[in-house]
Design a protein around this motif. Structure first.
Motif, mmCIF file in Angstrom:
data_model
loop_
_atom_site.group_PDB
_atom_site.id
_atom_site.type_symbol
_atom_site.label_atom_id
_atom_site.label_comp_id
_atom_site.label_asym_id
_atom_site.label_seq_id
_atom_site.Cartn_x
_atom_site.Cartn_y
_atom_site.Cartn_z
ATOM 1 N N LEU A 1 0.960 -1.076 0.055
ATOM 2 C CA LEU A 1 -0.135 0.126 -0.119
ATOM 3 C C LEU A 1 0.808 1.250 -0.007
ATOM 4 O O LEU A 1 0.564 2.212 -0.680
ATOM 5 C CB LEU A 1 -0.959 0.067 1.134
ATOM 6 N N THR A 2 1.902 1.134 0.742
ATOM 7 C CA THR A 2 2.680 2.418 1.003
ATOM 8 C C THR A 2 3.415 2.867 -0.696
ATOM 9 O O THR A 2 3.394 3.774 -0.882
ATOM 10 C CB THR A 2 3.958 2.125 1.646
ATOM 11 N N VAL A 3 3.926 1.685 -1.186
ATOM 12 C CA VAL A 3 4.575 1.941 -2.665
ATOM 13 C C VAL A 3 3.414 2.373 -3.474
ATOM 14 O O VAL A 3 3.739 3.337 -4.374
ATOM 15 C CB VAL A 3 5.102 0.594 -3.135
ATOM 16 N N VAL A 4 2.316 1.823 -3.668
ATOM 17 C CA VAL A 4 1.194 1.985 -4.621
ATOM 18 C C VAL A 4 0.564 3.521 -4.175
ATOM 19 O O VAL A 4 0.515 4.424 -5.051
ATOM 20 C CB VAL A 4 0.102 1.278 -4.426
ATOM 21 N N SER A 5 0.603 3.881 -3.195
ATOM 22 C CA SER A 5 0.272 5.143 -2.466
ATOM 23 C C SER A 5 1.330 6.408 -3.223
ATOM 24 O O SER A 5 0.887 7.423 -3.869
ATOM 25 C CB SER A 5 -0.020 5.503 -1.038
ATOM 26 N N ILE A 6 2.502 5.919 -2.992
ATOM 27 C CA ILE A 6 3.555 6.873 -3.484
ATOM 28 C C ILE A 6 3.377 7.111 -5.009
ATOM 29 O O ILE A 6 3.620 7.966 -5.435
ATOM 30 C CB ILE A 6 4.943 6.167 -2.829
ATOM 31 N N ILE A 7 3.518 5.906 -5.435
ATOM 32 C CA ILE A 7 3.477 5.792 -7.066
ATOM 33 C C ILE A 7 2.298 6.579 -7.644
ATOM 34 O O ILE A 7 2.305 7.706 -8.557
ATOM 35 C CB ILE A 7 3.499 4.505 -7.674
ATOM 36 N N VAL A 8 1.143 6.422 -6.826
ATOM 37 C CA VAL A 8 -0.395 6.931 -7.790
ATOM 38 C C VAL A 8 -0.325 8.484 -7.214
ATOM 39 O O VAL A 8 -0.701 9.211 -7.991
ATOM 40 C CB VAL A 8 -1.258 6.262 -7.005
ATOM 41 N N GLY A 9 0.305 8.840 -5.887
ATOM 42 C CA GLY A 9 0.122 10.204 -5.667
ATOM 43 C C GLY A 9 1.138 11.016 -6.514
ATOM 44 O O GLY A 9 0.768 12.073 -7.016
ATOM 45 N N ILE A 10 2.429 10.524 -6.707
ATOM 46 C CA ILE A 10 3.278 11.423 -7.206
ATOM 47 C C ILE A 10 2.849 11.619 -8.757
ATOM 48 O O ILE A 10 3.163 12.613 -9.322
ATOM 49 C CB ILE A 10 4.924 10.683 -7.149
ATOM 50 N N ALA A 11 2.664 10.490 -9.351
ATOM 51 C CA ALA A 11 2.191 10.384 -10.788
ATOM 52 C C ALA A 11 0.970 11.308 -10.978
ATOM 53 O O ALA A 11 0.984 12.127 -12.069
ATOM 54 C CB ALA A 11 1.952 8.867 -11.129
ATOM 55 N N SER A 12 0.160 11.181 -10.405
ATOM 56 C CA SER A 12 -1.295 11.970 -10.440
ATOM 57 C C SER A 12 -1.228 13.358 -10.266
ATOM 58 O O SER A 12 -1.339 14.380 -11.098
ATOM 59 C CB SER A 12 -2.471 11.386 -9.664
ATOM 60 N N ILE A 13 -0.638 13.641 -8.973
ATOM 61 C CA ILE A 13 -0.297 15.174 -8.526
ATOM 62 C C ILE A 13 0.467 15.901 -9.718
ATOM 63 O O ILE A 13 0.182 17.155 -9.906
ATOM 64 C CB ILE A 13 0.022 15.270 -7.263
ATOM 65 N N ALA A 14 1.776 15.228 -10.141
ATOM 66 C CA ALA A 14 2.691 15.890 -11.124
ATOM 67 C C ALA A 14 2.298 16.040 -12.305
ATOM 68 O O ALA A 14 2.288 17.233 -12.847
ATOM 69 C CB ALA A 14 3.962 15.200 -10.971
ATOM 70 N N LYS A 15 1.345 15.066 -12.797
ATOM 71 C CA LYS A 15 1.136 15.256 -14.015
ATOM 72 C C LYS A 15 -0.327 16.275 -14.163
ATOM 73 O O LYS A 15 -0.138 17.065 -15.128
ATOM 74 C CB LYS A 15 0.585 13.654 -14.716
ATOM 75 N N ILE A 16 -1.171 16.193 -13.243
ATOM 76 C CA ILE A 16 -2.015 17.164 -13.325
ATOM 77 C C ILE A 16 -1.463 18.478 -13.312
ATOM 78 O O ILE A 16 -1.927 19.506 -14.000
ATOM 79 C CB ILE A 16 -3.391 16.655 -12.177
ATOM 80 N N VAL A 17 -0.871 18.757 -12.230
ATOM 81 C CA VAL A 17 -0.332 20.268 -12.102
ATOM 82 C C VAL A 17 0.544 20.591 -13.199
ATOM 83 O O VAL A 17 0.434 21.657 -13.793
ATOM 84 C CB VAL A 17 0.575 20.252 -10.925
ATOM 85 N N GLY A 18 1.278 19.714 -13.687
ATOM 86 C CA GLY A 18 2.135 19.749 -14.918
ATOM 87 C C GLY A 18 1.632 20.444 -16.092
ATOM 88 O O GLY A 18 1.588 21.441 -16.889
ATOM 89 N N ALA A 19 0.469 19.502 -16.520
ATOM 90 C CA ALA A 19 -0.272 19.864 -17.517
ATOM 91 C C ALA A 19 -0.940 20.910 -17.634
ATOM 92 O O ALA A 19 -1.218 21.743 -18.504
ATOM 93 C CB ALA A 19 -1.203 18.473 -17.837
ATOM 94 N N GLY A 20 -1.653 21.028 -16.312
ATOM 95 C CA GLY A 20 -2.577 22.262 -16.009
ATOM 96 C C GLY A 20 -1.670 23.665 -16.207
ATOM 97 O O GLY A 20 -2.235 24.596 -16.743
ATOM 98 N N ILE A 21 -0.430 23.662 -15.953
ATOM 99 C CA ILE A 21 0.250 24.859 -15.876
ATOM 100 C C ILE A 21 0.739 25.211 -17.179
ATOM 101 O O ILE A 21 0.515 26.247 -17.682
ATOM 102 C CB ILE A 21 1.574 24.730 -15.009
ATOM 103 N N GLY A 22 0.943 24.055 -17.990
ATOM 104 C CA GLY A 22 1.061 24.257 -19.657
ATOM 105 C C GLY A 22 -0.004 24.817 -20.133
ATOM 106 O O GLY A 22 0.025 25.794 -21.232
#
Length: 444
Positions: free
Chosen positions: A322-343
């Motif tokens: 659960l820890t590894v899954v949470s880290i991967i899902v959290g980082i992937a989603s937050i960074a992608k959404i914020v990055g694409a949104g800024i662009g």
């Protein structure tokens, strides 16, 4: 010389192929009925008939089907790996270089920021917290960090096309920008990953640096002069070999040749197949009808075997962390959404349009799974992290459509703008394993 398969081994091979293909196609169609990408059902099929469920609750049945004849399963694994090559070839065909150039500043802005931020966050997470994520401490953090950054930064072109078609917005300004930015993501992501694989060679140093430069030069050649040569070759094929069968034969041979070249250069064959697909798809002699025939075979026969094999490789029950899954899902989603949104905002789009694009760019799919399997095979990652990547893929696919629809409706309600915008769309955008039964040809 290796002896041929015995009669009993051939029988087990056919049983394995039949069980996997039937289960994958049935579950894929069930997902389609619920308006979800077919690839989700195909992965679930592998989890159900693999060690996670069937192997846990009915170990004798699982062993009799998959493990009693190791060489039969080895033959199936080879067939599934052939599926990876053909799958990435078709993915390359979908990349339309003309559309990438025509979309200009906005698509470039979205693509770069949606790659840069996830890459930076994924790289930083592993670099600074390697021992917390990985079970074995290591001083060599560069390659795992580069892999994480790359795997978390790619948008799945095939998945997002499926979502846009389901929502009936692929002809809109938002749909066009998302598709174009996803194309750039795919290409840059595979270039980055090819470099990472080369860096893993035991003979690092100057030789490795030269090999990486050779790979980059090969990639540059394939999207420039290589396209011209392949177009001429397919023209001769069309002239001298009748029917679409000739074009398909030559195209598949080119696919395997590209895979051989990049394997020889020290990286995975999937990258060469992807580059060759870009060049073949750009040829005026590679018609939509020919692409349809190749598409049907790869996506409905070979591709399901590959995606179902994902669930056969790893026990998802025992390797779910659960820890590894949470880290991967959290980082992937937050960074992608914020990055694409800024662009998107930087390119002049309004708030809700930008959010719709951001959640569309967050959709992952076949590319991440292919990268994950390659990384697992060459031992960049372990089974826990691979499971985390698959879970991240499924979750981002499931949320992309509803959230895109929500923010686009909100944007239209506030702006009262018409939904359709006359922007040229590529006639080469087809769906991959997640597609509807017939590929879609879209004209601007």
């Amino acid at each position: 010389m290796v002896s041929k398969l015995s009669s009993i081994e051939v029988l087990h091979f056919l049983v394995i192929v039949s069980v996997v293909l039937i289960t994958a196609r049935v579950l894929g169609e069930i997902c389609r009925k619920f308006k979800q990408p077919v690839v989700v059902g195909e992965i679930l099929a592998g989890i159900i008939i693999g060690p996670s469920l069937l192997g846990t609750f009915f170990p004798d049945v699982f062993n009799n089907i998959f493990l009693s004849e190791p060489r039969a399963y080895g033959a199936f694994d080879g067939l599934a790996n052939l599926g990876i090559i053909l799958l990435m070839f078709v993915a390359g065909i979908e990349v339309d270089l003309k559309q990438i150039r025509s979309q200009g500043k906005q698509a470039t802005s979205i693509s770069i920021t949606s790659i840069a931020l996830p890459f930076a966050m994924g790289f930083g997470a592993v670099w600074f917290f390697h021992d917390y994520i990985f079970p074995v401490p290591s001083n060599d953090r560069l390659i795992p960090s580069l892999f994480f950054g790359t795997a978390l930064s790619i948008t799945a072109l095939s998945v997002i096309v499926k979502v846009l078609i389901d929502l009936n917005i692929i002809k809109t300004k938002v749909g066009s920008l998302v598709v174009t930015a996803a194309m750039v993501n795919d290409f840059l992501g595979w270039v980055l990953f090819s470099i990472i694989i080369k860096m893993m060679d035991p003979g690092k140093g100057d030789g490795s640096t030269v090999s990486i430069l050779v790979v980059l030069l090969f990639a540059l050649f394939m999207v420039t002069g290589g396209r011209w040569l392949i177009d001429k070759l397919l023209g001769l094929t069309k002239k001298h070999i009748s029917g679409p069968g000739g074009i398909i034969t030559v195209s598949c041979c080119l696919c395997f040749l590209g895979a051989v070249i990049t394997e020889y250069l020290g990286i995975r064959g999937v990258f060469g197949a992807f580059l060759m697909g870009i060049a073949v798809g750009d040829s005026k002699h590679f018609s939509d009808s020919t692409q349809n025939v190749l598409h049907q075979f790869v996506m409905y026969i070979i591709s399901p075997l590959f995606f179902a094999s994902v669930g056969l490789r790893v026990n998802f029950a025992t390797n779910f962390d659960l820890t590894v899954v949470s880290i991967i899902v959290g980082i992937a989603s937050i960074a992608k959404i914020v990055g694409a949104g800024i662009g998107a905002r930087a390119s002049g789009l309004k708030k809700n349009e930008s959010l719709a694009i951001a959640f569309g760019m967050n959709a992952r799919g076949s590319q991440e799974i292919v990268l994950g399997i390659v990384a697992l095979q060459v031992k960049i990652i372990d089974e826990r992290i691979f499971v985390g990547l698959v879970v991240m893929t499924v979750l981002t696919v499931l949320i992309a459509g509803p959230l895109m629809k929500y923010y686009l409706e909100k944007h239209l309600a506030e702006s009262k703008e018409p939904a359709e915008v006359d922007i040229p769309i590529s006639t080469r955008i087809l769906e991959q394993p997640e597609v509807v039964t017939t590929p879609v040809t879209i004209k601007g």
